[in-house]
Design a protein around this motif. Structure first.
Motif, short mmCIF file in Angstrom:
data_model
loop_
_atom_site.label_atom_id
_atom_site.label_comp_id
_atom_site.label_asym_id
_atom_site.label_seq_id
_atom_site.Cartn_x
_atom_site.Cartn_y
_atom_site.Cartn_z
N ASN A 101 0.83 -1.20 0.00
CA ASN A 101 0.00 0.00 0.00
C ASN A 101 0.87 1.26 0.00
O ASN A 101 2.09 1.19 0.05
N TYR A 102 0.22 2.40 -0.03
CA TYR A 102 0.91 3.68 -0.10
C TYR A 102 1.72 3.94 1.17
O TYR A 102 2.83 4.49 1.11
N LEU A 103 1.20 3.54 2.32
CA LEU A 103 1.90 3.78 3.58
C LEU A 103 3.25 3.05 3.61
O LEU A 103 4.27 3.62 3.99
N LYS A 104 3.25 1.78 3.21
CA LYS A 104 4.51 1.02 3.19
C LYS A 104 5.51 1.65 2.24
O LYS A 104 6.71 1.70 2.52
N MET A 105 5.02 2.14 1.11
CA MET A 105 5.90 2.77 0.14
C MET A 105 6.52 4.03 0.73
O MET A 105 7.71 4.31 0.52
N CYS A 106 5.73 4.78 1.49
CA CYS A 106 6.25 5.99 2.14
C CYS A 106 7.36 5.65 3.13
O CYS A 106 8.41 6.30 3.15
N TYR A 107 7.12 4.64 3.95
CA TYR A 107 8.13 4.23 4.94
C TYR A 107 9.41 3.79 4.25
O TYR A 107 10.51 4.21 4.62
N ALA A 108 9.28 2.93 3.24
CA ALA A 108 10.45 2.42 2.54
C ALA A 108 11.25 3.56 1.93
O ALA A 108 12.49 3.61 2.05
N TYR A 109 10.56 4.48 1.30
CA TYR A 109 11.23 5.61 0.66
C TYR A 109 12.00 6.46 1.67
O TYR A 109 13.17 6.81 1.45
N HIS A 110 11.38 6.78 2.78
CA HIS A 110 12.03 7.65 3.76
C HIS A 110 13.19 6.95 4.47
O HIS A 110 14.18 7.60 4.81
N TYR A 111 13.08 5.65 4.67
CA TYR A 111 14.22 4.93 5.25
C TYR A 111 15.42 4.96 4.30
O TYR A 111 16.56 5.18 4.72
N ILE A 112 15.17 4.75 3.02
CA ILE A 112 16.25 4.76 2.04
C ILE A 112 16.85 6.16 1.93
O ILE A 112 18.07 6.33 1.86
N ARG A 113 15.99 7.16 1.91
CA ARG A 113 16.49 8.54 1.83
C ARG A 113 17.36 8.90 3.03
O ARG A 113 18.21 9.78 2.95
N ARG A 114 17.16 8.19 4.13
CA ARG A 114 17.94 8.45 5.34
C ARG A 114 19.14 7.52 5.47
O ARG A 114 19.74 7.40 6.52
N GLY A 115 19.46 6.81 4.37
CA GLY A 115 20.69 6.03 4.35
C GLY A 115 20.55 4.53 4.37
O GLY A 115 21.56 3.81 4.29
N ALA A 116 19.33 4.00 4.49
CA ALA A 116 19.14 2.55 4.50
C ALA A 116 19.46 1.97 3.13
O ALA A 116 19.20 2.59 2.09
N LEU A 117 20.03 0.77 3.09
CA LEU A 117 20.32 0.08 1.84
C LEU A 117 19.02 -0.44 1.22
O LEU A 117 18.13 -0.90 1.92
N PHE A 118 18.96 -0.38 -0.09
CA PHE A 118 17.77 -0.79 -0.85
C PHE A 118 18.02 -2.18 -1.42
O PHE A 118 18.79 -2.35 -2.35
N LEU A 119 17.35 -3.20 -0.85
CA LEU A 119 17.51 -4.58 -1.29
C LEU A 119 16.16 -5.15 -1.73
O LEU A 119 15.11 -4.68 -1.30
N ALA A 120 16.21 -6.17 -2.59
CA ALA A 120 14.99 -6.84 -3.04
C ALA A 120 15.25 -8.33 -3.12
O ALA A 120 16.32 -8.76 -3.55
N THR A 121 14.28 -9.12 -2.70
CA THR A 121 14.44 -10.58 -2.79
C THR A 121 14.61 -10.99 -4.25
O THR A 121 15.42 -11.84 -4.58
N ASN A 122 13.81 -10.40 -5.13
CA ASN A 122 13.95 -10.63 -6.57
C ASN A 122 13.23 -9.52 -7.31
O ASN A 122 12.49 -8.74 -6.70
N THR A 123 13.46 -9.43 -8.60
CA THR A 123 12.84 -8.36 -9.39
C THR A 123 11.99 -8.93 -10.52
O THR A 123 11.85 -8.30 -11.58
N ASP A 124 11.40 -10.10 -10.30
CA ASP A 124 10.51 -10.67 -11.31
C ASP A 124 9.34 -9.73 -11.55
O ASP A 124 8.64 -9.32 -10.61
N SER A 125 9.09 -9.39 -12.80
CA SER A 125 8.01 -8.45 -13.10
C SER A 125 6.64 -9.06 -12.93
O SER A 125 5.67 -8.38 -12.57
N THR A 126 6.53 -10.37 -13.19
CA THR A 126 5.23 -11.03 -13.10
C THR A 126 5.30 -12.30 -12.27
O THR A 126 6.38 -12.87 -12.04
N LEU A 127 4.13 -12.75 -11.84
CA LEU A 127 3.98 -13.99 -11.07
C LEU A 127 2.95 -14.87 -11.76
O LEU A 127 1.78 -14.48 -11.88
#
Length: 237
Positions: A101-127
């Motif tokens: 949701n939008y709230l999770k996206m806001c949290y993730a964005y602000h953590y990264i902007r404050r120096g957190a590393l940006f990781l992803a389990t995978n980048t598959d476009s579809t399931l």
């Protein structure tokens, strides 16, 4: 299904990410020693793998992040208020999230902007599911990539060779005698080709079509309609 294997021999992308965060990150980023928490955008499977590696985390399946954004949220996040942004978070780990949701996206964005590393389990476009395609984990992280000006996350799903190195580091297997089997050319097959495995085998029971395997930019050494075709060949011999 009669395949001899143990849980330790199964390398999922979430497991690889947990191993990376717990064992490799401390060496590569000693500055994160005091920020050991992970903000998870994903489901319980990611949390289970982090727990197994002793990595503290927040977010994930916590119900308090599964709601609409309020005016107060905007104010607190913008101010970096420690009551909402945990100062111990040093990593944002994104995966497939059925409650994104939008709230999770806001949290993730602000953590990264404050120096957190940006990781992803995978980048598959579809399931692939129920005979059709649905948004994959890569579709979950895509908004953050856009917000961060094109910054891509460090991903641990195929074709990332970080996963290949983790497997080889644990089992010391002979790459020349290994074969990668998969239904997606740009992840599964590319993973095997870039990892210099002895062979790659495409199967037509998932994402890729026969034409993609035969004419695409990333082609497997061989392909079969379905994996069980191998058993039929063995029985005939």
């Amino acid at each position: 299904m009669g395949i001899p294997a143990t849980a330790e021999e199964v390398f999922g992308s979430s497991y690889s990410a947990a191993v990376y965060i717990s064992r490799i990150l401390p060496k590569q980023h000693p500055d994160l020693q005091q920020k050991k928490k992970v903000f998870v955008v994903g489901e319980a499977g990611i949390e289970t793998e982090l727990d197994a590696e002793g990595v503290p985390h927040i977010g994930g399946t916590d119900p308090k992040y599964r709601r609409e954004v309020t005016p107060e949220d905007y104010k607190l996040l913008a101010a970096g208020d420690p009551s909402v942004l945990d100062p111990d978070v040093g990593v944002v780990l994104m995966g497939l999230d059925f409650h994104f949701n939008y709230l999770k996206m806001c949290y993730a964005y602000h953590y990264i902007r404050r120096g957190a590393l940006f990781l992803a389990t995978n980048t598959d476009s579809t399931l692939p599911s129920a005979g059709a395609l649905f948004p994959g984990a890569g579709s979950i992280s895509a908004p953050l990539v856009k917000m961060l000006g094109g910054q891509e996350p460090v991903a641990f799903g195929k074709p990332s060779q970080a996963m290949m190195d983790a497997i080889e580091g644990k089992f010391r297997f002979d790459r020349s005698r290994a074969c990668m089997v998969g239904d997606r050319a740009n992840t599964d097959i590319r993973f095997g080709l870039e990892g210099n495995l002895g062979g790659t085998l495409g199967v037509l029971t998932g994402v890729a079509t026969k034409e993609e395997f035969l004419e695409g930019d990333t082609r497997p050494h061989f392909y079969v309609d379905k994996l069980s075709d191998l058993l039929e060949g063995i029985q005939e011999q």
